[in-house]
Write a protein that holds these residues in place. Sequence first.
Motif, mmCIF file in Angstrom:
data_model
loop_
_atom_site.group_PDB
_atom_site.id
_atom_site.type_symbol
_atom_site.label_atom_id
_atom_site.label_comp_id
_atom_site.label_asym_id
_atom_site.label_seq_id
_atom_site.Cartn_x
_atom_site.Cartn_y
_atom_site.Cartn_z
ATOM 1 N N HIS A 187 -9.302 55.556 17.559
ATOM 2 C CA HIS A 187 -8.909 55.883 16.188
ATOM 3 C C HIS A 187 -7.488 55.425 15.886
ATOM 4 O O HIS A 187 -6.655 55.306 16.788
ATOM 5 N N LEU A 188 -7.216 55.220 14.599
ATOM 6 C CA LEU A 188 -5.932 54.755 14.092
ATOM 7 C C LEU A 188 -5.081 55.929 13.622
ATOM 8 O O LEU A 188 -5.577 56.839 12.948
ATOM 9 N N VAL A 189 -3.792 55.898 13.945
ATOM 10 C CA VAL A 189 -2.807 56.837 13.415
ATOM 11 C C VAL A 189 -1.748 56.030 12.677
ATOM 12 O O VAL A 189 -1.238 55.043 13.209
ATOM 13 N N ALA A 190 -1.424 56.453 11.456
ATOM 14 C CA ALA A 190 -0.369 55.792 10.689
ATOM 15 C C ALA A 190 0.168 56.768 9.658
ATOM 16 O O ALA A 190 -0.573 57.609 9.145
ATOM 17 N N THR A 191 1.447 56.670 9.359
ATOM 18 C CA THR A 191 2.058 57.574 8.393
ATOM 19 C C THR A 191 2.284 56.928 7.040
ATOM 20 O O THR A 191 2.768 57.573 6.119
#
Length: 339
Positions: A187-191
Amino acid sequence: MTRFGYTLMTEQSGPKELVGYAADAERVGFDLLVSSDHYSPWLAAQGHASYAWSVLGAVAHATERVELMTYVTCPTVRYHPAVVAQKAATLALLSDGRFTLGLGSGENLNEHVVGHGWPAVDARQDMLVEAVEIIRALHTGEMTTYDGEYFRVDSARVWDVPEDGVPLAAAVAGPKGISRFAPLVDHLVATEPREDLVRTWDEVRTDASLPSGAGTRKIGQIPICWGPDAEEATALAHEQFRWFAGGWAVNSDLPTTAGFAGATQFVRPEDVAETVPCGPDLDAVVEAVRPFWEAGFTDVALVQVGDARQQEFLDGPAADLLERLRAAAPSTPGGTSDR
């Protein structure tokens, strides 16, 4: 539908308070709980930095339904990846499979404390690749030996591990990070609510014959500062969260709270209010979150800034806010709401 999370900010609340907030967040109806994993707060005014893994272990027993996640853990300097693999597996078992291990390349603020220095960004990325490989191998439950450029694992085995391992997510900020980590994690994490990150992530995973689109989550995060008085809320956000204005390129290299104080000394309350919705207007929060689902994010975790009104937020407007967010969000992330 888009899932909405609540952030356990270990930098702004004590550990017992965080466990209580977690239980209340589940009661209110949040879908997931994400926890920071820091050795130090960014600013001295925040005043806390409890051990995320102890807190999450308690949260696993204080909750029943809500998903759990680190947002994010650096498995390269302060922690050896073999140790991260063990504690992630344990937490996944304690939570009956509700845990996702979020990983990132870290911040000097937290990692320098063990006296091993702070590598350049390219080295940090290389170290994270090795760490992911080690964690994946150990989550098979098999005996593992690994001899990399940065890490060695000598005949290690995680004895208590979920049958299907632990889902992994990685924090990325651009195409280079995506090309390296999209094939390695789930999965991708980005703010930042950037559609190009989501699109590139899916393209890389499709090219690697891995699940993409709806088969992989994109998990964002946004700070808010709810309070009955907008001016007071803005002042609180400035006191507690002005570090956010520095951006990742600056924040990742600053070593101390004094450094963050110096780097943000000219950030004004109105500067913070431009990016953090402050005050009682819940519709303003919905509009601030909207770019995430429009960009294709499947999950968005809210940060209620400051401990001062945390319980008041959970007992009061949180349920109404969730209802408004779900009414506005599309049933398919990246689509258009028909409500």
